[in-house]
Design an enzyme around this catalytic site. Structure first.
Site, PDB file in Angstrom:
ATOM      1  N   ARG A  93       0.832  -1.066  -0.146  1.00 22.65           N
ATOM      2  CA  ARG A  93       0.011   0.075  -0.006  1.00 22.65           C
ATOM      3  C   ARG A  93       0.835   1.146  -0.045  1.00 22.65           C
ATOM      4  O   ARG A  93       1.670   1.473   0.792  1.00 22.65           O
ATOM      5  CB  ARG A  93      -0.876  -0.170   1.428  1.00 22.65           C
ATOM      6  N   HIS A 137      -2.816  10.912   0.923  1.00 25.52           N
ATOM      7  CA  HIS A 137      -2.111  10.688   2.341  1.00 25.52           C
ATOM      8  C   HIS A 137      -1.640  12.044   2.801  1.00 25.52           C
ATOM      9  O   HIS A 137      -0.424  12.106   2.809  1.00 25.52           O
ATOM     10  CB  HIS A 137      -1.371   9.287   2.325  1.00 25.52           C
ATOM     11  N   GLU A 182      -6.872   8.542   6.377  1.00 24.57           N
ATOM     12  CA  GLU A 182      -7.430   8.954   7.871  1.00 24.57           C
ATOM     13  C   GLU A 182      -7.800  10.319   7.559  1.00 24.57           C
ATOM     14  O   GLU A 182      -7.213  11.638   8.334  1.00 24.57           O
ATOM     15  CB  GLU A 182      -6.037   8.937   8.591  1.00 24.57           C
ATOM     16  N   ASN A 313      -7.123   1.608  10.177  1.00 21.25           N
ATOM     17  CA  ASN A 313      -5.795   1.851  10.938  1.00 21.25           C
ATOM     18  C   ASN A 313      -6.013   1.575  12.382  1.00 21.25           C
ATOM     19  O   ASN A 313      -6.850   2.423  12.929  1.00 21.25           O
ATOM     20  CB  ASN A 313      -5.141   3.167  10.453  1.00 21.25           C
ATOM     21  N   TYR A 315      -3.545   1.533  15.912  1.00 21.32           N
ATOM     22  CA  TYR A 315      -2.197   1.306  16.810  1.00 21.32           C
ATOM     23  C   TYR A 315      -2.694   1.364  18.304  1.00 21.32           C
ATOM     24  O   TYR A 315      -1.578   0.613  18.834  1.00 21.32           O
ATOM     25  CB  TYR A 315      -1.793   2.982  16.658  1.00 21.32           C
ATOM     26  N   GLU A 390      -3.121  -0.458   8.234  1.00 20.37           N
ATOM     27  CA  GLU A 390      -1.938  -0.014   8.979  1.00 20.37           C
ATOM     28  C   GLU A 390      -2.004  -0.508  10.354  1.00 20.37           C
ATOM     29  O   GLU A 390      -3.213  -0.246  10.981  1.00 20.37           O
ATOM     30  CB  GLU A 390      -1.833   1.567   9.057  1.00 20.37           C
TER      31      GLU A 390
HETATM   32  C1  FCB Z   1      -0.928   7.009  10.785  1.00 22.70           C
HETATM   33  C2  FCB Z   1      -0.630   7.597   9.479  1.00 22.70           C
HETATM   34  C3  FCB Z   1       0.755   6.964   9.004  1.00 22.70           C
HETATM   35  C4  FCB Z   1       1.642   7.027   9.951  1.00 22.70           C
HETATM   36  C5  FCB Z   1       1.219   6.070  11.263  1.00 22.70           C
HETATM   37  C6  FCB Z   1       2.191   5.981  12.319  1.00 22.70           C
HETATM   38  O1  FCB Z   1      -1.807   7.972  11.405  1.00 22.70           O
HETATM   39  O2  FCB Z   1      -1.502   7.250   8.316  1.00 22.70           O
HETATM   40  O3  FCB Z   1       1.083   8.082   7.836  1.00 22.70           O
HETATM   41  O4  FCB Z   1       1.875   8.044  10.437  1.00 22.70           O
HETATM   42  O5  FCB Z   1       0.162   6.882  11.581  1.00 22.70           O
END
Ligand code: FCB
Length: 484
Positions: A93, A137, A182, A313, A315, A390
């Site tokens: 991607r 992006h 995002e 995405n 985290y 992500e």
């Molecule tokens: C996301 C973004 C990506 C990267 C990660 C850690 O928010 O899409 O570009 O910075 O975080």
């Protein structure tokens, strides 16, 4: 996302499984983004983007870093393609830099920019790696920002025009398209908190940007359906998995802080994109900032387009509670604190720090949040396939000899792949998992101080070194199962 109350639990299994298998057609790969890796900021007719301007502004980026050179991917394309093949990536991607295609954001096409992405796509296809192209992006052409950026409705129409140019030139070779990455960050960090380009701090502007990004998405999907009817079309959102003051999964219906943040962070996109129109509570919560009169008749229909899958995405999670207005307001919302607010209308909510462990970003490691999120999305939108576009982690890596022993990143990935697998076992239609990121890169406001790559990059020499996590991912892809 809010989740069902019966899911409340303190018994968190550690998610450290191995041997779990993924289906043969489950796509495994890695992700990057144009401004973060390409460099070559003025090469071959590329115009300036808002991130060039922002990075060049003193004080905005840690250590004054910029994406001028980044990891020089633009000039090291063949080497990086070979690296992807060496790791056995099934999918890659990447994003296309709008200012390489239209240097001023509208008007004439820069053929050299298209040619670069043509070489990338051909290189992927030749190696049997599936290209997944993101149209945006975050690198908006600066002249469009000068005309109002995402607060200007016209930017949405310019985006659709750019989408047409790209799809007509490259569409026959790209099976999967993502419109926006995002949009929450583009709107609320770009125009609200000021942590991201263009660095504006105006709640009304942020909400206006939300709508024009949603509109841009809808218009671009219409274009893609017309020009590349055979392709899969999606959008990638960064979901905020919102937990209550105890750090527990919470039901937004009976928790004011959770409800408010869920509205701003998640439903301001999922509702218009997947259900239609903006949620009433969002409009009420933000009434002091805007009357939403930028939403015109017919917009809701344009925005709500059928999608082939939703990009997720993920985290970490986030904790919220109502602020009492007297004690210092906790601001651990996971985003760089530069003074402005990313939460227009909800500055009465605070963000207490969460329990560790943490990554180098200070983000808490919570694989259970990923499982919850996938289950929640799939129960709310049962017919919409999902793809993790992500997931990954930043740690302070060290090169030892020719190795990088990033055990913490391997552990992070193991736990999140386990979470994804568990969600699939419970019926979630998850189609793939792309690790963020292939290469260490320019981490926005943090510059080069945060390393997310599974491949280490020495920023002085541009030497690429496989981290242990890259070897682990390669093994995972080869076996289609979580390695020991
Ligand atoms: C996301 C973004 C990506 C990267 C990660 C850690 O928010 O899409 O570009 O910075 O975080």
């Amino acid at each position: 996302m809010t989740i069902d109350s019966q899911d409340r639990t303190r018994d968190r299994p550690d998610y450290r499984d191995s041997g779990l298998r993924f289906p043969a057609d489950f796509l495994l790969g890695a992700a990057t983004a144009s401004y973060q890796i390409e460099g070559a900021a003025t090469a071959d007719g590329r115009g300036p983007s808002i991130w060039d301007t922002f990075s060049a502004t003193p004080g905005k980026i840690t250590n004054g870093d910029t994406g001028d050179v980044a990891v020089d991917h633009y000039n090291r394309l063949e080497e990086d393609l070979d690296l992807m093949a060496e790791l056995g990536l099934e999918a890659y991607r990447f994003s296309i830099a709008w200012p390489r295609i239209q240097p001023t954001g509208s008007g004439p096409v820069n053929e050299a920019g298209l040619a670069f992405y043509g070489r990338l796509i051909d290189g992927l296809n030749a190696r049997g790696i599936r290209p997944i192209a993101t149209l945006y992006h975050w690198d908006l052409p600066q002249p469009l920002e000068d005309a109002g950026g995402w607060t200007n409705r016209d930017t949405a129409y310019r985006f659709a025009e750019y989408a047409r140019i790209v799809a007509e030139a490259l569409g026959d070779r790209v099976p999967v398209w993502t419109t926006l990455n995002e949009p929450w960050c583009s709107a609320f960090l770009g125009y609200g908190s000021g942590a991201h380009a263009p660095g504006r701090t105006d709640g009304a502007a942020a909400l206006t940007a939300v709508h024009h990004l949603n509109l841009a998405h809808g218009l671009a999907v219409q274009v893609l359906r017309e020009v590349v009817p055979q392709a899969d079309v999606s959008i990638t959102l960064n979901f905020h998995v919102v937990r209550d003051a105890d750090g527990l999964p919470a039901d937004g219906a009976d928790n004011e802080a959770v409800r408010r943040i869920d509205a701003l962070a998640n439903r301001s996109f999922t509702h218009p994109l997947l259900i239609g129109g903006y949620p009433e509570d969002l409009i009420e919560d933000t009434a002091a900032a805007t009357d939403w009169s930028f939403v015109l008749p017919g917009d809701a229909e344009i925005i709500r387009q059928p999608l082939d899958f939703l990009g997720v995405n993920y985290y970490s999670t986030m904790r919220v509670r109502m602020w009492d207005g007297t004690t210092p307001r906790a601001r651990a919302d996971g985003h760089k604190d530069v003074g402005g607010s990313a939460w227009p209308g909800s500055d009465n909510v605070e963000f207490p720090a969460q329990e560790g462990p943490y990554t180098a970003m200070g983000w808490n490691i919570a694989p259970d949040g990923l499982e919850e999120l996938l289950l929640s999305l799939s129960s709310q939108h049962p017919d919409l396939p999902l793809m993790i576009t992500e997931n990954g982690a930043s740690f302070d890596d060290e090169v030892v000899g020719d190795r990088v022993h990033d055990a913490e990143r391997v552990d992070y990935l193991r736990r999140h792949f386990t979470a994804a697998h568990r969600a699939m076992q419970q019926g979630v239609d998850l189609r793939g998992y792309l690790v963020w990121s292939l290469l260490d890169n320019f981490e926005w406001g943090y510059g080069y101080s945060k390393r997310f790559g599974i491949v280490h990059v020495d920023y002085d020499t541009q030497k690429r070194t496989l981290k242990d996590s890259a070897r682990w991912v390669a093994q995972l892809i080869e076996e289609h199962a979580i390695p020991e």
